[in-house]
Design a protein around this motif. Sequence first.
Motif, PDB file in Angstrom:
ATOM      1  N   LEU A  82      31.007 -18.352  10.083  1.00  0.00           N
ATOM      2  CA  LEU A  82      32.030 -17.331  10.271  1.00  0.00           C
ATOM      3  C   LEU A  82      32.054 -16.378   9.083  1.00  0.00           C
ATOM      4  O   LEU A  82      32.174 -16.803   7.938  1.00  0.00           O
ATOM      5  CB  LEU A  82      33.410 -17.981  10.436  1.00  0.00           C
ATOM      6  N   ALA A  83      31.929 -15.086   9.364  1.00  0.00           N
ATOM      7  CA  ALA A  83      32.021 -14.066   8.329  1.00  0.00           C
ATOM      8  C   ALA A  83      33.372 -13.365   8.384  1.00  0.00           C
ATOM      9  O   ALA A  83      33.974 -13.079   7.355  1.00  0.00           O
ATOM     10  CB  ALA A  83      30.891 -13.043   8.477  1.00  0.00           C
ATOM     11  N   GLU A  84      33.859 -13.131   9.623  1.00  0.00           N
ATOM     12  CA  GLU A  84      35.116 -12.409   9.779  1.00  0.00           C
ATOM     13  C   GLU A  84      35.672 -12.636  11.179  1.00  0.00           C
ATOM     14  O   GLU A  84      34.922 -12.793  12.135  1.00  0.00           O
ATOM     15  CB  GLU A  84      34.874 -10.911   9.559  1.00  0.00           C
ATOM     16  N   MET A  85      36.981 -12.635  11.276  1.00  0.00           N
ATOM     17  CA  MET A  85      37.668 -12.718  12.560  1.00  0.00           C
ATOM     18  C   MET A  85      38.627 -11.532  12.612  1.00  0.00           C
ATOM     19  O   MET A  85      39.363 -11.288  11.651  1.00  0.00           O
ATOM     20  CB  MET A  85      38.438 -14.039  12.654  1.00  0.00           C
ATOM     21  N   ILE A  86      38.595 -10.810  13.725  1.00  0.00           N
ATOM     22  CA  ILE A  86      39.402  -9.591  13.826  1.00  0.00           C
ATOM     23  C   ILE A  86      40.382  -9.719  14.985  1.00  0.00           C
ATOM     24  O   ILE A  86      39.989  -9.981  16.121  1.00  0.00           O
ATOM     25  CB  ILE A  86      38.500  -8.350  14.036  1.00  0.00           C
ATOM     26  N   ASP A  87      41.664  -9.524  14.675  1.00  0.00           N
ATOM     27  CA  ASP A  87      42.703  -9.466  15.698  1.00  0.00           C
ATOM     28  C   ASP A  87      42.833  -8.006  16.110  1.00  0.00           C
ATOM     29  O   ASP A  87      43.309  -7.172  15.337  1.00  0.00           O
ATOM     30  CB  ASP A  87      44.023  -9.993  15.134  1.00  0.00           C
ATOM     31  N   THR A  88      42.386  -7.700  17.322  1.00  0.00           N
ATOM     32  CA  THR A  88      42.424  -6.315  17.803  1.00  0.00           C
ATOM     33  C   THR A  88      43.784  -5.941  18.385  1.00  0.00           C
ATOM     34  O   THR A  88      43.970  -4.807  18.815  1.00  0.00           O
ATOM     35  CB  THR A  88      41.356  -6.094  18.890  1.00  0.00           C
ATOM     36  N   GLY A  89      44.685  -6.906  18.448  1.00  0.00           N
ATOM     37  CA  GLY A  89      45.972  -6.664  19.079  1.00  0.00           C
ATOM     38  C   GLY A  89      45.832  -6.445  20.578  1.00  0.00           C
ATOM     39  O   GLY A  89      46.687  -5.852  21.210  1.00  0.00           O
ATOM     40  N   GLY A  90      44.715  -6.924  21.134  1.00  0.00           N
ATOM     41  CA  GLY A  90      44.474  -6.794  22.565  1.00  0.00           C
ATOM     42  C   GLY A  90      43.745  -5.529  22.950  1.00  0.00           C
ATOM     43  O   GLY A  90      43.332  -5.355  24.091  1.00  0.00           O
TER      44      GLY A  90
END
Length: 152
Positions: free
Chosen positions: A30-38
């Motif tokens: 895992l390098a990054e996790m992004i919450d796009t807000g949907g």
Amino acid sequence: MRKFAANFVVSESGKLLKNGILIANDDGALAEMIDTGGDLGELAQLTFLNGILFANSLYISRELVSHDDDILHFIAARTNEFRQITIGEIIDIARLTQTEFPELKIPQIFTAIYSLLTSYFDKENQPGVFLLIHSDLIGMHFNAQSRLKRIL
């Protein structure tokens, strides 16, 4: 780098991120996790997958778990069976929890499981990206066809 999006991505706290993005190194770490807000916008070389996406982790027990809450007690009893818990075992515990408490939906189950894991287990990130497929993503329940598939 590999970029994946899915209907939902399970965050490190167990929250389901709608249309979340998971970015992994070529080895699957895992390098990054992004919450796009949907709101999933365009991103170069992004692969969209239908299901619930997980970054691989291993949880190593620090102590025995006990709880007064019925749901947490049920989950704690299952986690106490393991010295180490993998993503596959988390899915097994989640499915058992839904069988015992059918009114619970997948987001509630993962939130409960991950709250116990973060409290009583040490987390080690492991290379790998997994996708839970064939679950009811509208009613948010597991079904007989639900299974975990390794993506990277």
